[in-house]
Structures are given as C-alpha cells and as structure tokens.
Design an enzyme around this catalytic site. Structure first.
Site, PDB file in Angstrom:
ATOM      1  NE  ARG A   1     -10.190  -5.769   3.402  1.00 50.77           N
ATOM      2  CZ  ARG A   1      -9.068  -5.071   3.398  1.00 50.77           C
ATOM      3  NH1 ARG A   1      -8.571  -4.638   2.260  1.00 50.77           N
ATOM      4  NH2 ARG A   1      -8.426  -4.824   4.539  1.00 50.77           N
ATOM      5  CB  VAL A   2     -13.852  -1.492   0.877  1.00 53.29           C
ATOM      6  CG1 VAL A   2     -13.124  -0.156   0.888  1.00 53.29           C
ATOM      7  CG2 VAL A   2     -14.513  -1.723  -0.485  1.00 53.29           C
ATOM      8  N   GLY A   3     -10.954  -1.981   2.522  1.00 51.03           N
ATOM      9  CA  GLY A   3     -10.215  -1.715   3.755  1.00 51.03           C
ATOM     10  C   GLY A   3     -10.255  -0.262   4.169  1.00 51.03           C
ATOM     11  CG  ASP A   4      -6.849   1.275   6.289  1.00 57.61           C
ATOM     12  OD1 ASP A   4      -6.586   0.231   5.666  1.00 57.61           O
ATOM     13  OD2 ASP A   4      -5.980   2.122   6.576  1.00 57.61           O
TER      14      ASP A   4
ATOM     15  CB  THR B   1       0.515   0.984   5.098  1.00 62.63           C
ATOM     16  OG1 THR B   1       0.734  -0.333   4.570  1.00 62.63           O
ATOM     17  CG2 THR B   1       1.686   1.358   5.984  1.00 62.63           C
ATOM     18  N   GLY B   2      -1.547  -1.205   6.507  1.00 60.51           N
ATOM     19  CA  GLY B   2      -1.620  -2.329   7.437  1.00 60.51           C
ATOM     20  C   GLY B   2      -2.949  -3.047   7.340  1.00 60.51           C
TER      21      GLY B   2
ATOM     22  N   GLY C   1      -6.437  -3.183   7.525  1.00 57.20           N
ATOM     23  CA  GLY C   1      -7.404  -2.100   7.474  1.00 57.20           C
ATOM     24  C   GLY C   1      -8.599  -2.227   8.383  1.00 57.20           C
TER      25      GLY C   1
ATOM     26  CB  THR D   1      -0.897   0.015   1.254  1.00 58.14           C
ATOM     27  OG1 THR D   1      -1.851  -1.031   1.156  1.00 58.14           O
ATOM     28  CG2 THR D   1      -1.633   1.344   1.393  1.00 58.14           C
TER      29      THR D   1
END
Length: 352
Positions: free
Chosen positions: A245-248, A269-270, A272, A217
C-alpha cells in the site's frame, strides 16, 4: 504646514496604491511545518508528551528558518526540517515509522519545487535513512518523478545517500502499536524484526498518543527570499498496511504540491486514499490561483475531500508568505516562523 503634511501623507498613499507589487519586490521568507493530524486532545497527552512534541516542532522550524535567514533556497529549508523529523522517533517518518502488517517499515516521501514544477517521490523504502533526500535526488538526478521499493533504495545508495539496516527504523512504541492493531483485527502477528532490541526493553522516548494509526506524517512548506515556493512530505504510512500500500504522500498533486505559477505550496497529512481521490494538494493551489486565500482554499478542500471519508489536515504557504493550517481533526502538530515573526507551534485544534 498642516496642509503640507496632509498632502505628503496623501502622496505616499497614492504611490503605494499605484505600486501594488512594491511589497513583493523583496519577498520575506516564511516557513511552516506539520507533524501529523488526528484525534489529538489534551486528555491524550501528558504535560511531558505535550512538551516533547512542542520542542520537536520548534527544532524543526529552526532548522528550516536557519537556511532561509541565511539566504538559502526554499527546497533546502524543506529538506533540512524534514530530515530532522525523520530522525525523531516522535513522528511517523524515518526512525519511528509505523510497521506494515508484515512487520516492516516502508517509507514514502515527496518534494516539489514551485519555481519550475519539478518533483521527486519515493515509496516503499526500507534502507535509506532520509527518504526526503531520496525524493529530492530523484527530482534532481534522475529523469523520473517516482521510484519505488528496492530500486528506489538502490538509486539512493548510488547517489551517496546514507543507507542503514532496516532495524534502524524500529521503535518499541510503533511495534506495540502494530501488535495491538493486528490483535484487535484478529490478524497474525509477525516475528519481531531482526536486529530489534529484545522484547521488554522500554523505550526512552515519551509514550505516544493512543491512536497509533493516524499520527506523525511530517511535512514542510516554504517561501524563500527570492520568492521561490517548495513543499515536501515524508511518512511511514499507516499501521498494519498490506500488499505494498502507498498513500497520498508521494503522489504529486495529492499529498504534496508546489507552484509559483499558482502561488502556493501544500503538504498534507491524514487518510491518504481520500486525498488521492480528490487530488487535494493540487486543488488547493487551483483555488488559490482562482483568488481564494490560502486559509479558505485549504479548509474548503479538506472539507470537500474528506467528506468522502477519513480525516486529516493540510499546511499551505502562499506567494506572500502567509501560512495556513486546516484540518477536520481535533488536532494537528504544526508550527510556523517568518522573517518578521518568531516561531509558533500548536497541537490542538482550538489553538490559534
């Protein structure tokens, strides 16, 4: 003569103390980036891989710095650097993004302008070459903050942003990362994407670190010469993600945030899911507004948030142009450059 000299020094000191904002009248630009955090140890990277990542980070830093040293805006610097990293197969963003469980590249990005708190985000893009540009277009050319899926790609195309065949984002190393992940989890392996190079053709890019799921990321934070702060982040998500799926990253306040009012810009980054639950980026800015330094605020927040589970890191820029890097991992691809300091890049957690 000696007394006169002492008087003069005392007068200068008194005037400096009486004018604490003088140093802020003409802000010095500053810029920082990250290329993902994870279990990055020296044993994971060959000298060639190490050098390739450092060169890529340096190129991205210089792209942003070139904008800022010529009087450009923080937003332009952020976009310039992230565009470059989206085109670099070393990173999990744009070309080189990881694959979903269905064998697709689905791209997310966000950008925020600290000067007026405007923001734009996109999720699940499949044909827009530069997701960060699409996020900025949402911010500046639409009444919305977030667009997703085919609608987001259609909007980007309507704004004249370059569209590509989905196979453009394919890289062999990310595909093999998906195959390994699905195999390890006893999940079905989808057909090789249409338009991808024939199986068995080796990638010319340096081989990646071992754990494909937690790398790449990209993000940037900037302070320009007019004192404006901005942040941006772009990602392909996590290998094998399912069900849309959607992360942070595109969630404003979780993975991306900037506020001149609070005096900070943040890109994360990480893992999410944990950044979303703890609203990490916004909380770092709140800590800074309450008087914490960027470094203290960043480390305290990632420690608190990721105590819920997962791992990761953040980069932070404060209103004085001081970059901060914090992580709970053994490494994070990162770098910074300022008007009064040359570019510096780092990979491992023990690098200062």
């Amino acid at each position: 003569m000696h007394n006169l000299k002492l008087y003069g020094l005392a007068l200068v000191a008194a005037l400096t103390l009486a004018s604490p904002v003088a140093a802020q009248d003409a802000p010095q630009w500053s810029f920082a980036i990250h290329g993902g955090a994870g279990v990055i140890e020296r044993a994971n990277l060959s000298p060639e891989q190490d050098a390739a990542y450092r060169a890529a980070l340096t190129r991205a830093l210089e792209a942003g710095a070139e904008v800022l040293r010529n009087g450009g805006e923080a937003l332009d610097a952020v976009e310039a650097a992230i565009r470059l990293m989206e085109d670099d197969p070393l990173f999990n963003a744009g070309r080189g993004a990881v694959f979903t469980g269905a064998g697709r590249n689905e791209l997310d990005a966000a950008v925020m302008n600290g000067a007026d708190l405007t923001a734009g985000a996109v999720a699940g893009l499949t044909t827009t070459r530069h997701p960060i540009a699409a996020a900025r277009a949402v911010m500046e050319q639409s009444p919305h903050v977030m667009l997703i899926g085919s609608g987001a790609d259609a909007f980007a195309a309507s704004q004249g942003l370059e569209q590509v065949d989905p196979s453009y984002f394919f890289t062999e190393r990310r595909w093999q990362g998906l195959v390994k992940f699905l195999t390890d989890n006893s999940l079905p392996i989808p057909e090789r994407p249409a338009g991808a190079p024939p199986a068995g053709m080796a990638s010319l890019e340096p081989a990646p670190p071992l754990n494909e799921r937690k790398f790449g990321t990209v993000g940037a934070v900037a302070l320009d010469g007019q004192g404006r702060l901005a942040a941006g982040t772009s990602t392909g998500g996590t290998t094998g993600k399912r069900w849309g799926r959607v992360g942070d990253v595109p969630v404003i306040g979780a993975g991306t945030y900037a506020s001149n009012r609070d005096g900070c810009a943040v890109s994360a980054t990480g893992d999410g899911e944990f950044y979303i639950r703890a609203s990490v980026a916004r909380d770092i800015c709140s800590r800074i507004a309450d008087g914490a330094t960027g470094q203290v605020a960043a480390q305290a927040e990632v420690d608190d948030a990721l105590s819920l589970g997962g791992s990761g890191g953040v980069i932070v820029m404060d209103a004085q142009g001081r970059p901060a890097f914090a992580m709970t991992t053994t490494g994070m691809y990162r770098g910074s450059i300022r008007a009064d300091a040359p570019a510096e890049v780092a990979i491992y957690g023990d690098e200062q």
